[in-house]
Design a protein around this motif. Structure first.
Motif, short mmCIF file in Angstrom:
data_model
loop_
_atom_site.label_atom_id
_atom_site.label_comp_id
_atom_site.label_asym_id
_atom_site.label_seq_id
_atom_site.Cartn_x
_atom_site.Cartn_y
_atom_site.Cartn_z
N THR A 152 -9.83 11.90 -6.56
CA THR A 152 -9.01 10.75 -6.89
C THR A 152 -8.93 10.61 -8.40
O THR A 152 -9.96 10.68 -9.08
CB THR A 152 -9.59 9.46 -6.27
OG1 THR A 152 -9.67 9.61 -4.86
CG2 THR A 152 -8.74 8.25 -6.62
N ASP A 187 -4.44 9.09 -5.12
CA ASP A 187 -4.87 10.10 -4.15
C ASP A 187 -3.95 11.30 -4.32
O ASP A 187 -2.79 11.27 -3.91
CB ASP A 187 -4.79 9.57 -2.73
CG ASP A 187 -5.76 8.43 -2.50
OD1 ASP A 187 -6.81 8.43 -3.15
OD2 ASP A 187 -5.45 7.53 -1.69
N ARG A 234 -3.72 1.47 -5.12
CA ARG A 234 -3.93 2.81 -4.54
C ARG A 234 -2.59 3.49 -4.33
O ARG A 234 -1.75 3.00 -3.57
CB ARG A 234 -4.71 2.73 -3.23
CG ARG A 234 -4.99 4.10 -2.61
CD ARG A 234 -5.96 4.00 -1.46
NE ARG A 234 -7.30 3.69 -1.87
CZ ARG A 234 -8.18 4.59 -2.34
NH1 ARG A 234 -7.83 5.87 -2.44
NH2 ARG A 234 -9.38 4.21 -2.69
#
Length: 850
Positions: A152, A187, A234
């Motif tokens: 990540t 990600d 995210r």
């Protein structure tokens, strides 16, 4: 009373003393101005504590603190004239408290208002325009359960514009009040999950601060209260490049080119020097491997991997010369050689500080380093040694007012403690050592390292729950290489844009001291007694502070007795080095005649089978390279004829680099079913990098190494792929299963076999040899998924379970433990008993814990 010329001269200002000397550069040995000036220390500490407490309190409380402090300051200033000196000092303290509380309240409010916090509480999906504020970084390799966590990219950024999916946009009004700090998690999908040198898309990692991006992300609140971010974004980017709205500023592009030039100049160096030199110069740790970082932590050398005041001090020393001579006319460096006056020198130092901040990024840690690193030499350059502590207090006060979040930063605390130790304790210790005929240079180095270690060790213990016993000697040995490596690294950085061949030559020269530092870290960390575990809490820090004071008081007495000093030094060396014969006598580990050791590697498997003096076969490596490496070092294993990996789940293979570290490995043998594919590729890459033969284990295979022999009893050529409810299926049932014979003992190692495979094994041609074994490595960390009929048939005398403390899987299952004990087996587990060693022969089976 002395009314002569000498007494009058003692109270002259330092500038007058320099002017009266008649020398163009000032007096050679100006008189000291008296005791340390501590007047600014209480206001700085008060502002620090206030900022730390007020950052996340409600606004009403913050307003109350500001109002109360201002009222108290006003009341003190209205006191009678005869009480004015003390009242003025107290009023200044309360004014600093009011200013700090106001700044902290404003910064804290930025995280609770605006268009970001409320959607974060609803975990909304948004489209956001963000501005990068720091260099992106990649997470370290991690294992979660039996899977390796994909990499990540972490990006610190400010949200400038945000809109929910299907909603309306919310735009900032002013940059000061509406910028919302967030942490962006990208990600990036599949990549090299075991190395930071070949990560997922480099375009995310190469983003420069001030770059504007547009991302579609899911918002979530910060994990812990008190973080300096309002939310976490995210982004599931996969292999997609970032959507760049605006390029970085000219200053950041210049800094990026300089840092990129340094990376290119160091490309041909050896691995450790290539990783370390950019870290020493500009804090670029992108090439530092996890094992090298762990070695630096173990030896308290982590500060060399970050931009710190020491970096800037070394650069300023080129201009001003050694700090000890900066207040004399004989001072060295470029400034006196060019005939520059002190004010001109200070101005050049300021320009150098500005360049340092630009190249190393103007984030809070770099600003702290520039401030704390410049105060010593700049104060000495003006000939005012007494102003060192006020300068430090002023730097702390201004930085806390500028960025109140520094008040909660461990890095800021360590930086201030280290600088304060060098300004207050180190000179006294150095003088005491010189009085005992210690050479001046060595006395200064010992005093500096010892003082910094004494004040910083309690805070480091809170962070790492460990105390290094080799920190001071390792820092002493590394100190002589830090300056040349830093100077040569900065020279390579400056020349890379115009003359890359020259930059590579300078980097090659700087690679030698950088490699020396890395070697010191690796050697120190490899010592068995390099550190001791310590409570990782503030109570543990207080206990360590008391122990440090006791050791120092005892040390003062011991210095009067050289023989006792020698005895204590010898005892410390024995504790750190721990010669194997002595360690075996004192610790009882490893027990004499050990045959098998189940290493304590947390939630995973790692077994070591003795195959001769210093030789062993390793079955699985656990999830953490450091843990298996520590286990093998404690056993004295330096030669491994075979590493056998039962299957490719990360909790069995991710520790492979720790096994290969500094050891001779003959071959690696694995399961035929190469799933998960990413971990199978990781094993192949490790074998290729180490030039180690790689092959598959086959049922019926029989091998021997010294007194050790083993037979592969599972899997068959076509292993079952059926999956029991709630199990992992294929990879577990394809686990390589061994029947090991050593010293008339039979050991059955089941890997992670599930009930279907256990039943098939009970019907296989090898089943007859499995009845009544001496030792059983219980399958799958003692989970509930066992074929109890198979366990009754195996009927072990000793059952060993490898599992992690407080694991979330409930391993081992109470039913499995009860079933084993019901048939007479002794059950031991690593989460409670630590590493387990099996010794003895035949009926004389013994087991010992570490």
């Amino acid at each position: 009373m002395n009314t002569g010329s000498e007494g009058r001269r003692a109270v002259l200002p330092r500038a007058a003393v320099h002017a009266a000397s008649g020398h163009r550069l000032g007096a050679a040995h100006p008189r000291q101005e008296g005791p340390a000036d501590l007047r600014l220390v209480p206001p700085a500490l008060a502002a620090w504590v206030t900022a730390a407490l007020v950052l996340d309190v409600p606004t009403a409380w913050a307003v109350g603190v500001v109002t109360g402090a201002l009222l108290l300051a006003g009341a003190l200033l209205l006191r009678p004239v005869r009480e004015r000196p003390h009242a003025t000092a107290a009023a200044a303290l309360f004014l600093c408290v009011a200013a700090s509380a106001a700044s902290a309240a404003l910064h804290g409010a930025d995280l609770r208002r605006g268009p970001v916090p409320e959607p974060a509480r609803r975990y909304a999906t948004v489209t956001a325009d963000v501005e990068v504020t720091a260099d992106p970084r990649l997470t370290r390799p991690r294992v979660r359960g039996n899977r390796a966590v994909p990499p990540t990219v972490l990006i610190e950024a400010d949200v400038r514009r945000v809109s929910e999916a299907g909603g309306t946009a919310a735009t900032t009004r002013t940059p000061v009040t509406t910028r919302t700090p967030v942490l962006v998690l990208v990600d990036v999908g599949e990549g090299d999950e075991q190395s930071r040198t070949r990560p997922a898309p480099a375009r995310w990692l190469n983003l420069l601060p001030t770059t504007r991006l547009r991302v579609t992300a899911r918002l979530s609140p910060p994990r812990t209260r008190g973080d300096r971010i309002a939310a976490v974004l995210r982004v599931r980017a996969g292999r997609q490049p970032p959507d760049v709205l605006a390029e970085p500023s000219a200053a950041q592009r210049l800094a990026g080119r300089l840092r990129g030039g340094l990376r290119e100049a160091t490309e041909d160096l050896q691995a450790d020097a290539r990783a370390l030199l950019p870290g020493l110069v500009v804090g670029d740790t992108s090439r530092v491997t996890p094992e090298l970082e762990e070695a630096f932590k173990e030896t308290d050398l982590t500060h060399t991997l970050a931009v710190s005041g020491a970096n800037f001090t070394i650069v300023l020393a080129l201009l001003l010369g050694p700090p000890g001579l900066a207040q004399r006319s004989e001072r060295r460096g470029l400034a006196p050689r060019l005939g520059l006056h002190l004010r001109t020198t200070a101005l050049l130092g300021g320009l150098l500080a500005l360049a340092f901040v630009v190249v190393c990024r103007p984030d809070p840690s770099v600003l702290r380093a520039a401030a704390c690193g410049s105060i010593a030499l700049l104060a000495l350059a003006t000939g005012r040694r007494r102003s060192l502590l006020p300068a430090l207090a002023t730097a702390v006060l201004l930085l806390v007012l500028y960025d109140p979040w520094l008040a909660r930063s461990y890095g800021f605390l360590l930086s201030v403690l280290a600088t304060g130790a060098l300004l207050t304790i180190a000179p006294r210790w150095s003088a005491a050592l010189r009085r005992r005929r210690v050479p001046p240079r060595l006395a200064e180095a010992l005093a500096a390292a010892g003082a910094a270690q004494a004040l910083c060790a309690p805070v480091v213990a809170v962070l790492s729950a460990r105390v290094s016993l080799v920190g001071v000697p390792c820092n002493l040995l590394a100190e002589f290489a830090v300056a040349p490596a830093t100077v040569l690294g900065f020279a390579a950085l400056a020349t890379a844009p115009v003359a890359m061949p020259l930059a590579k030559s300078l980097a090659w020269c700087g690679g030698w001291p950088a490699g020396w530092i890395a070697g010191i870290a690796r050697t120190g960390a490899a010592l068995p007694g390099a550190g001791v575990d310590w409570p990782g809490s503030w109570a543990g820090a207080a206990l360590l502070a008391l122990v440090t004071v006791a050791v120092l008081l005892a040390g003062r007495r011991l210095l009067r007795h050289p023989w006792w000093c020698g005895v204590c030094a010898l005892l410390l060396i024995l504790v750190v080095v721990q010669p194997p014969p002595l360690a075996r006598v004192i610790k009882g580990w490893p027990p004499p005649g050990w045959r098998m050791v189940m290493c304590d590697v947390g939630q995973g498997d790692a077994l070591v089978l003795a195959a001769g003096e210093g030789t062993a076969v390793v079955v699985d490596t656990g999830p953490d390279p450091a843990l298996i490496d520590h286990c093998l070092r404690s056993l004295g294993v330096s030669r491994i004829p075979l590493v056998l990996l039962t299957h490719f789940h990360a909790d069995h293979v991710a520790g492979l680099p720790g096994v290969l570290r500094g050891r001779s490995v003959g071959a690696i043998e694995t399961a035929a079913l190469e799933e998960p594919a990413d971990q199978a590729e990781f094993v192949r890459r490790q074998a290729a990098d180490g030039r180690i033969p790689l092959r598959h284990a086959t049922a019926g295979e029989q091998r021997r190494s010294g007194p050790l022999s083993w037979q592969v009893v599972w899997p068959p050529p076509s292993p079952p792929t059926t999956t029991a409810p709630g199990t992992e299926g294929g990879p577990n049932d394809a686990s390589v299963t061994l029947l090991v014979r050593t010293a008339r003992l039979r050991l059955l190692l089941l890997g992670d076999l599930e009930p279907p495979a256990q039943r098939e094994l009970a019907r296989s041609p090898a089943a007859a040899a499995l009845q009544g074994v001496d030792v059983l490595k219980v399958a799958h960390h003692g989970s509930a998924h066992q074929d109890f009929a198979f366990l009754r048939r195996v009927a072990p005398r000793l059952a060993l379970i490898s599992c992690g403390e407080d694991n979330t899987y409930g391993h081992p299952a109470p039913g499995t433990v009860a079933a084993l004990r019901a048939q007479g087996a002794t059950v031991l587990r690593t989460d409670r008993d630590g590493a387990l060693a099996v010794a003895g022969t035949g009926r004389e089976l013994r087991v010992a814990g570490d």
